[in-house]
Write a protein that holds these residues in place. Structure first.
Motif, PDB file in Angstrom:
ATOM      1  N   ALA A 102       0.838  -1.208   0.000  1.00 41.98           N
ATOM      2  CA  ALA A 102       0.000   0.000   0.000  1.00 41.98           C
ATOM      3  C   ALA A 102       0.867   1.250   0.000  1.00 41.98           C
ATOM      4  N   VAL A 103       1.987   1.234   0.738  1.00 40.89           N
ATOM      5  CA  VAL A 103       2.897   2.373   0.758  1.00 40.89           C
ATOM      6  C   VAL A 103       3.541   2.555  -0.603  1.00 40.89           C
ATOM      7  N   ALA A 104       3.945   1.458  -1.259  1.00 43.84           N
ATOM      8  CA  ALA A 104       4.547   1.546  -2.596  1.00 43.84           C
ATOM      9  C   ALA A 104       3.556   2.159  -3.585  1.00 43.84           C
ATOM     10  N   ASP A 105       2.294   1.735  -3.508  1.00 47.40           N
ATOM     11  CA  ASP A 105       1.273   2.292  -4.404  1.00 47.40           C
ATOM     12  C   ASP A 105       1.090   3.786  -4.155  1.00 47.40           C
ATOM     13  N   ALA A 106       1.086   4.175  -2.865  1.00 47.77           N
ATOM     14  CA  ALA A 106       0.886   5.587  -2.530  1.00 47.77           C
ATOM     15  C   ALA A 106       2.047   6.431  -3.041  1.00 47.77           C
ATOM     16  N   ILE A 107       3.259   5.944  -2.881  1.00 47.45           N
ATOM     17  CA  ILE A 107       4.432   6.696  -3.353  1.00 47.45           C
ATOM     18  C   ILE A 107       4.373   6.865  -4.866  1.00 47.45           C
ATOM     19  N   SER A 108       4.116   5.771  -5.549  1.00 48.62           N
ATOM     20  CA  SER A 108       4.112   5.811  -7.015  1.00 48.62           C
ATOM     21  C   SER A 108       3.030   6.739  -7.549  1.00 48.62           C
ATOM     22  N   GLU A 109       1.858   6.713  -6.893  1.00 49.63           N
ATOM     23  CA  GLU A 109       0.774   7.584  -7.325  1.00 49.63           C
ATOM     24  C   GLU A 109       1.103   9.051  -7.069  1.00 49.63           C
ATOM     25  N   ALA A 110       1.819   9.321  -5.966  1.00 50.65           N
ATOM     26  CA  ALA A 110       2.135  10.701  -5.609  1.00 50.65           C
ATOM     27  C   ALA A 110       3.195  11.310  -6.516  1.00 50.65           C
ATOM     28  N   VAL A 111       4.223  10.531  -6.863  1.00 53.59           N
ATOM     29  CA  VAL A 111       5.345  11.102  -7.634  1.00 53.59           C
ATOM     30  C   VAL A 111       5.368  10.651  -9.079  1.00 53.59           C
ATOM     31  N   SER A 158      11.736   9.209   3.081  1.00 53.69           N
ATOM     32  CA  SER A 158      12.132   9.025   4.488  1.00 53.69           C
ATOM     33  C   SER A 158      10.914   8.931   5.392  1.00 53.69           C
ATOM     34  N   LYS A 159       9.899   9.756   5.110  1.00 48.51           N
ATOM     35  CA  LYS A 159       8.674   9.701   5.902  1.00 48.51           C
ATOM     36  C   LYS A 159       7.933   8.383   5.679  1.00 48.51           C
ATOM     37  N   MET A 160       7.917   7.938   4.428  1.00 52.50           N
ATOM     38  CA  MET A 160       7.272   6.664   4.134  1.00 52.50           C
ATOM     39  C   MET A 160       8.022   5.507   4.807  1.00 52.50           C
ATOM     40  N   ALA A 161       9.347   5.614   4.810  1.00 53.33           N
ATOM     41  CA  ALA A 161      10.162   4.583   5.463  1.00 53.33           C
ATOM     42  C   ALA A 161       9.855   4.543   6.957  1.00 53.33           C
ATOM     43  N   TYR A 162       9.657   5.717   7.538  1.00 56.28           N
ATOM     44  CA  TYR A 162       9.335   5.799   8.963  1.00 56.28           C
ATOM     45  C   TYR A 162       7.990   5.137   9.251  1.00 56.28           C
ATOM     46  N   LEU A 163       6.997   5.376   8.394  1.00 54.47           N
ATOM     47  CA  LEU A 163       5.691   4.762   8.584  1.00 54.47           C
ATOM     48  C   LEU A 163       5.771   3.241   8.491  1.00 54.47           C
ATOM     49  N   ILE A 164       6.575   2.753   7.533  1.00 52.97           N
ATOM     50  CA  ILE A 164       6.749   1.304   7.414  1.00 52.97           C
ATOM     51  C   ILE A 164       7.414   0.759   8.679  1.00 52.97           C
ATOM     52  N   ALA A 165       8.422   1.483   9.187  1.00 50.69           N
ATOM     53  CA  ALA A 165       9.115   1.043  10.399  1.00 50.69           C
ATOM     54  C   ALA A 165       8.165   0.984  11.584  1.00 50.69           C
ATOM     55  N   ILE A 166       7.279   1.994  11.698  1.00 47.06           N
ATOM     56  CA  ILE A 166       6.293   1.989  12.786  1.00 47.06           C
ATOM     57  C   ILE A 166       5.407   0.759  12.690  1.00 47.06           C
ATOM     58  N   LYS A 167       4.930   0.478  11.473  1.00 47.89           N
ATOM     59  CA  LYS A 167       4.054  -0.677  11.292  1.00 47.89           C
ATOM     60  C   LYS A 167       4.798  -1.973  11.606  1.00 47.89           C
ATOM     61  N   ALA A 168       6.064  -2.028  11.207  1.00 48.94           N
ATOM     62  CA  ALA A 168       6.864  -3.218  11.506  1.00 48.94           C
ATOM     63  C   ALA A 168       7.034  -3.392  13.012  1.00 48.94           C
ATOM     64  N   LYS A 169       7.272  -2.259  13.681  1.00 51.94           N
ATOM     65  CA  LYS A 169       7.429  -2.309  15.145  1.00 51.94           C
ATOM     66  C   LYS A 169       6.134  -2.750  15.799  1.00 51.94           C
ATOM     67  N   GLU A 170       5.022  -2.191  15.319  1.00 51.09           N
ATOM     68  CA  GLU A 170       3.734  -2.581  15.881  1.00 51.09           C
ATOM     69  C   GLU A 170       3.491  -4.076  15.695  1.00 51.09           C
ATOM     70  N   MET A 171       3.843  -4.579  14.524  1.00 45.38           N
ATOM     71  CA  MET A 171       3.634  -5.993  14.262  1.00 45.38           C
ATOM     72  C   MET A 171       4.521  -6.841  15.159  1.00 45.38           C
ATOM     73  N   ALA A 172       5.760  -6.383  15.370  1.00 45.98           N
ATOM     74  CA  ALA A 172       6.661  -7.120  16.264  1.00 45.98           C
ATOM     75  C   ALA A 172       6.098  -7.139  17.672  1.00 45.98           C
ATOM     76  N   ILE A 173       5.584  -5.977  18.088  1.00 43.44           N
ATOM     77  CA  ILE A 173       4.981  -5.905  19.429  1.00 43.44           C
ATOM     78  C   ILE A 173       3.756  -6.814  19.498  1.00 43.44           C
ATOM     79  N   THR A 174       2.938  -6.780  18.453  1.00 42.38           N
ATOM     80  CA  THR A 174       1.727  -7.598  18.433  1.00 42.38           C
ATOM     81  C   THR A 174       2.066  -9.076  18.510  1.00 42.38           C
ATOM     82  N   ASN A 175       3.049  -9.500  17.715  1.00 40.92           N
ATOM     83  CA  ASN A 175       3.438 -10.909  17.738  1.00 40.92           C
ATOM     84  C   ASN A 175       3.978 -11.307  19.105  1.00 40.92           C
TER      85      ASN A 175
END
Length: 600
Positions: free
Chosen positions: A12-21, A130-147
């Motif tokens: 979803a992040v890749a699609d958003a980036i590609s659509e934006a730029v 960089s902002k998109m990378a940060y959002l992915i990192a947050i989601k990854a962290k959340e998933m790690a916490i969830t697991n």
């Protein structure tokens, strides 16, 4: 943390980036596997870049190792660029989590127009990535916490809810479902405001605030009213080393809410109270007629709900009798709460007994606090030294005895409890009632089943048994092998009057064990007080001299135990069966120090 675990989010992040730029995007993760992509990269998801080797000198390998972004302005001529599909330029941005690169976002130009666009806006595009990378990192962290949370939830016995920062329940364990009386589907994906009807709880989660000891009344699906204690622990992300909770890299992403049934907490208090020593009535040591009668009486009343009043001098074992009544009866698996009414200041005893609500007084806990009567629900509360309870609280205690209900300090809601009350005192209730220091109606309510503990001097036949039991007890504690008492020592101990009763006897034996180096307790190992009293027999004193010595000792011991105030002396005179004037006259003639300083 692997990006493949959150592949849908990454795509979803890749699609958003590609659509934006309007430039094709690929996102690679661990082992340089393409996790998401747009355009021609979409068909390559699951494939690899740079042969999956992060140790090469090629661009992605270098970024995984160094964590730095990279801009390829001319991919055709760049010696370290991997590409065979007509790539012209690329902006590469690392995705970092906990100081480690877990992926790379690549913006790839395949036409001259895209290349010009990419390079002319490379600074803004790099910032965007960089902002998109940060959002992915947050989601990854959340998933790690969830697991990790799911694993943790499965092994925790208490109820636990894992909620997002918006208050949505992301997961829970069986303990929470059982406590709430609901199914998994009825709890997960629901907001805690719906579950608990309390916006303050949701606000605490959103604001990343920690709360402990929050009490809630909760009605489950089965209609059962539950009294629950909640603790809220926020979860923060620490994506960058040295970040604080005010940094954008450490925002609260949710919270763990711990749930406990107040009934379970009461059981825990029971387990911890008095070191959980479930003393049996056969530990009330003695074969005298008075002790046999008390044991028989205890055996008859253990399952009764009636109040018990235990009277007797200090040190006679009133507390042991109270515990025996509880632990031998049907309430033995419920709390036994011991309160020493003389040890708690008058200003605190009401809140200690009945609890308090939030804001009841300065310094009160924000969530309030349950009192000992609540914690004793289903069990027994032992009010030791009940004669020292302030007069203004005696009416409230009477109300509890009559109705089984009370209100917390500062509260308006009546709380019902099933508590058996056992009280004890060494004071004279008749005198206290005459002096209006104790309510007569409360006395009658407490004194439904009276038990009077005899003084040790009234059951001297039990002394050898008590002495040998104390010897065994303290030798075991101190690691000593002492097998008994010498004849002289035993005679001295039996002849002594024991004004402090069993407590004094045990102290005397403990002292002697410390002093003794031989296989038996000798007379020389006894305390100076015991030796002095025993020496009276061997000093060739006349009958009158021995009588005066014993009379002095008896009066001094009573005063030492009861006190030296005018009221105390009145009580001593009554206990000794003499008038107050006679007591004062004897104190003067026997040279008894009126300040309580024993001459020996």
């Amino acid at each position: 943390m692997k990006l493949s675990a959150i592949q849908n989010t990454v795509q979803a992040v890749a699609d958003a980036i590609s659509e934006a730029v309007e430039i094709e995007t690929e996102i690679v993760g661990e082992d340089q596997i393409i996790v998401a992509g747009t355009g021609r990269y979409r068909d390559r998801v699951g494939g690899i870049e740079e042969c999956g080797d992060a140790d090469t000198n090629e661009i992605y390998g270098m970024i995984f190792r160094t964590g730095t972004h990279y801009i390829v302005e001319d991919a055709v001529t760049h010696p370290d660029y991997w590409g065979d599909e007509g790539e012209l330029a690329e902006i590469c941005c690392p995705i970092e989590l906990d100081g480690k690169v877990i992926g790379i976002i690549g913006l790839v130009a395949f036409t001259e127009e895209q290349r010009d666009n990419l390079l002319s806006k490379k600074a803004s595009y790099l910032n965007f990535c960089s902002k998109m990378a940060y959002l992915i990192a947050i989601k990854a962290k959340e998933m790690a916490i969830t697991n990790g949370m799911r694993t943790l939830l499965s092994v925790i016995s208490r109820g636990v809810l894992y909620v997002s920062r918006h208050g949505t329940v992301l997961d829970c364990n069986e303990g929470a479902l059982k406590l709430l009386g609901r199914s998994y589907e009825e709890v997960v994906d629901k907001n805690i405001e719906i579950l608990f009807d309390d916006p303050c709880l949701s606000d605490a989660v959103k604001n990343g605030e920690e709360h402990s000891g929050v009490e809630k009344r909760y009605s489950g699906r089965n209609g059962k009213d539950m009294h629950i204690l909640l603790d809220v622990y926020p979860i923060f992300l620490d994506l960058a080393e040295g970040s604080s909770q005010s940094d954008p890299g450490s925002d609260a992403v949710g919270a763990v809410i711990s749930l406990e049934d107040m009934a379970d907490i009461k059981k825990m208090v029971y387990d911890m109270t008095d070191n959980n020593v479930a003393e049996q009535y056969n530990e009330i040591i003695g074969n005298s007629r008075s002790i046999r009668d008390i044991k028989a009486q205890i055996n008859r009343i253990t399952d009764s709900k009636s109040s018990v009043l235990i009277t007797g001098e200090s040190g006679t074992g009133k507390g042991l009798v109270a515990k025996t009544i509880h632990y031998e009866g049907s309430r033995k698996d419920k709390p036994f709460i011991h309160i020493n009414c003389a040890a708690i200041p008058d200003t605190l005893i009401e809140s200690e007994l009945f609890g308090y609500e939030e804001g009841a007084f300065t310094g009160a806990r924000k969530s309030g606090k349950p009192g000992k009567f609540e914690l004793a629900d289903g069990g027994t509360i032992f009010l030791d030294e009940i004669g020292d309870m302030p007069l203004h609280l005696q009416g409230k205690l009477l109300h509890v005895l009559q109705s089984g209900c009370f209100e917390r300090v500062g509260g308006t809601e009546e709380i019902s409890v099933d508590v058996r009350i056992i009280a004890a005192t060494n004071r004279d209730f008749d005198e206290m009632i005459r002096n209006k220091e104790f309510r007569e109606d409360l006395y009658f309510r407490l004194n439904v089943i009276p038990i009077n503990m005899p003084a040790l001097r009234e059951r001297r036949e039990d002394l050898p048994l008590l002495l040998n039991n104390a010897l065994k007890k303290y030798c075991s504690m101190m690691g000593k092998d002492i097998r008994g008492f010498s004849e002289e020592a035993m005679n001295a101990l039996i002849a002594y009057n024991w004004p402090g009763n069993v407590r004094e006897l045990e102290n005397a034996v403990e002292y002697a064990i410390n002093m003794e180096d031989g296989p038996v307790i000798s007379k020389d190992s006894l305390s100076d007080k015991l030796k002095r009293m025993n020496s009276i027999y061997h000093q060739g004193l006349t009958l009158e001299e021995q009588t005066r010595a014993f009379e002095k000792h008896i009066i001094e011991q009573h005063l030492e135990r009861e006190g030296y105030t005018v009221t105390d002396k009145k009580r001593v005179a009554r206990m000794l069966g003499i008038g107050e004037a006679t007591l004062y006259r004897k104190m003067k003639s026997l040279n008894i120090n009126t300040k309580g300083q024993m001459p020996y």
